[in-house]
Write an enzyme that holds these catalytic residues in place. Sequence first.
Site, PDB file in Angstrom:
ATOM      1  N   HIS A  66     -23.249  53.873  30.473  1.00 34.45           N
ATOM      2  CA  HIS A  66     -22.165  52.974  30.843  1.00 34.45           C
ATOM      3  C   HIS A  66     -22.275  52.492  32.277  1.00 34.45           C
ATOM      4  CE1 HIS A  66     -18.394  50.991  30.954  1.00 34.45           C
ATOM      5  NE2 HIS A  66     -18.352  51.130  29.631  1.00 34.45           N
ATOM      6  N   PRO A  67     -22.215  51.167  32.479  1.00 27.86           N
ATOM      7  CA  PRO A  67     -22.498  50.635  33.820  1.00 27.86           C
ATOM      8  C   PRO A  67     -21.326  50.600  34.792  1.00 27.86           C
ATOM      9  CG  PRO A  67     -22.336  48.852  32.226  1.00 27.86           C
ATOM     10  CD  PRO A  67     -22.038  50.120  31.482  1.00 27.86           C
ATOM     11  N   CYS A  68     -20.183  51.190  34.439  1.00 26.79           N
ATOM     12  CA  CYS A  68     -19.023  50.931  35.293  1.00 26.79           C
ATOM     13  C   CYS A  68     -19.151  51.533  36.701  1.00 26.79           C
ATOM     14  CB  CYS A  68     -17.726  51.370  34.619  1.00 26.79           C
ATOM     15  SG  CYS A  68     -17.709  53.091  34.167  1.00 26.79           S
ATOM     16  N   ARG A  69     -20.045  52.533  36.882  1.00 25.96           N
ATOM     17  CA  ARG A  69     -20.201  53.062  38.235  1.00 25.96           C
ATOM     18  C   ARG A  69     -21.513  52.623  38.898  1.00 25.96           C
ATOM     19  NH1 ARG A  69     -16.898  55.866  41.505  1.00 25.96           N
ATOM     20  NH2 ARG A  69     -18.722  57.059  42.076  1.00 25.96           N
TER      21      ARG A  69
END
Lengths: 318, 331
Positions: A266-269
């Site tokens: 997941h790229p959210c960070r």
Amino acid sequence: KTVEKVTPTLSTSKFLDEGVLTPEEFVQAGDLLTHHCQTWTWQSGDPSRNVTYLPKDKQFLLTRNVPCYSRVRTLENDSKNQKSEEVDVEGDEGWIATSSTSTNDFIEDKVTKDISNLKIESKPTTTTTTTTNKPQQQDSDEEDDNEDIPDMDDFQDDNLVEEDDEGTLSKNKTNSNSQSSNSNSKETTNTTTTEDDNILRTRTYDISITYDKYYQTPRVWLFGYDENRKPLKPEEIFEDISEDHAHKTVTIDIHPHLGISSAYIHPCRHASVMKKLVDKQSENGKQPRVDQYLFLFLKFISVVIPTIEYDFTLEFDT
Amino acid sequence: METLKFKEFSSLVNISFWHELSKKKLDVLKLSDKPVDINAYYTFSTSQQLDPFLCLEFNSFQPLKNSNNTNEEYYQLPIRSYLSPGTLYNYNTSEDFKQSPKAKIFEDTSKQIYNDITTGKVDKDPSLLTRFILLTYADIKNHQFYYLFGFPALLPSTPMQQSGKVQGLSEYLNTDQLKSLASQLPLSQFFLLKKQGDGVQVHTIDQWTTVNGDKPSEEEDNLPIVGFCDPCCLPENPSWPLRNFLVYLSVRYQVKKVKVICFRGMGLLSSAQSTETSSIVFTAVLPEQQKSDEWSGKSVGWEKDTNGKIAPRYVSIASTMDPLKLASQSV
């Protein structure tokens, strides 16, 4: 996906300020990666899934058949035994092919410290139509396990036999020293020998990197095969993702260019970690280069998938 | 002298291939079980623990560019990869699949390979030496596939031998010659090589007579040199594509002894194990081949299962395909 549609494409560089990329910068960074690491290639994918903000022949990056010799839990056990920091131990064991330039060392240290930050709170802060896949797969996987696996004997053709052939390398006929001389010991952990031809078989992964328009960062997709080249199920893929991230940062969705369901990190960070790494580079007197983004990025991704041995080495001092 | 042993291909079917086969079956093939041309590729190996893979992906059904098609969607090889042309036999029922004339298909393909050698087709298109067959039964409703691969290798009357020791490529060529070779990359699937002082010259295989004359030397230091791009990186053994290439040399040019370079890519990985050092060289000794109009010898190369038995494999792609399952995964 809806959010992605209405998000305008990033057009001015915010690499230094926010650790994000424009599509153009993604292409630059991909060009440098494919130039230095020939196992990475640009792909066009399914033409009907092309996105307009990237060149037709540079829709995403792919490296195929990357070996994954052992499961993460064996690394984590090792590190517990030795009671030292996870990444340091792994580094000592050489699972990353690092060149020991000081820059790389610093990144390693930095990444180590960032590990704690990488643990994602279960709710990303922004509105997230794209990000709602929670580790729900567990349940459906169990169903998969119950699938009727057909009796392959029904498909066996007894008339089909082949002569013994001296020229085929298999079944105990190899010179036994060929293995020991060349493979080093860490590679032999936890792989399986299914035939007697002295080849230890290993899991492999196809890793692809797409451009995530919403997060303005790369997004990493994993597609795995077991030792017998059967596609891995999601819960098997989780065995190759570090414990800290397995069910928090990795989820399943349809690959945007292939239309196949795969696991992704997941790229959210991603942007904030990249920002930190870039800042650190500046502090150390290095001029961060946007075209080197993916090298830095893959370095930190290797914390999440420490046993998948993809190539991302660049002499940062050049 | 030792018997030359070749590492077999392993099929690596990307899940996208099965998706595409389902689509093709529904939209184009329907109930036809006529053979279909497909394409696969192989590439250099980066680890001794990886089998030499023959890879099929979603684009395997796309035709080759040179086959007079006006379609713009032609088969594209990934970079540093080599073509292996194949034929798909897809059956409508499990019973048809089981009853299919596998031995005959295998034999016919072997004959075709031999025919392509004797008629000179291989001279211009060496990939024909790497023909493969794929038999499938696609249970589309349940997203299940049964399949069996064959990679026919023609067997000479007696096994091929290897004389002397296996050398590393960097022992066999000096630094300047290696540089010269590197400047001529990428190499074709099969190639000829000539040492010239501190350089080397790479030639296509149809240049055989120009490069080696009518009667090539059989002295160890002066043997004709051939090479092939080798998808395995075992320290002692070449992989499957070399087999039919050596048969080609012995049938077409009556070659008895030849230096073989198993080229494994140069500087493929920028990190630790560069495969540069893994290329090997040895002397192959080939049995005399009776020339005949048709292949009447034996051939081997069915893909085995994990027990070493010739048996079909099974894959389910339900978890990546079934709309209901996908829906439950993406809640």
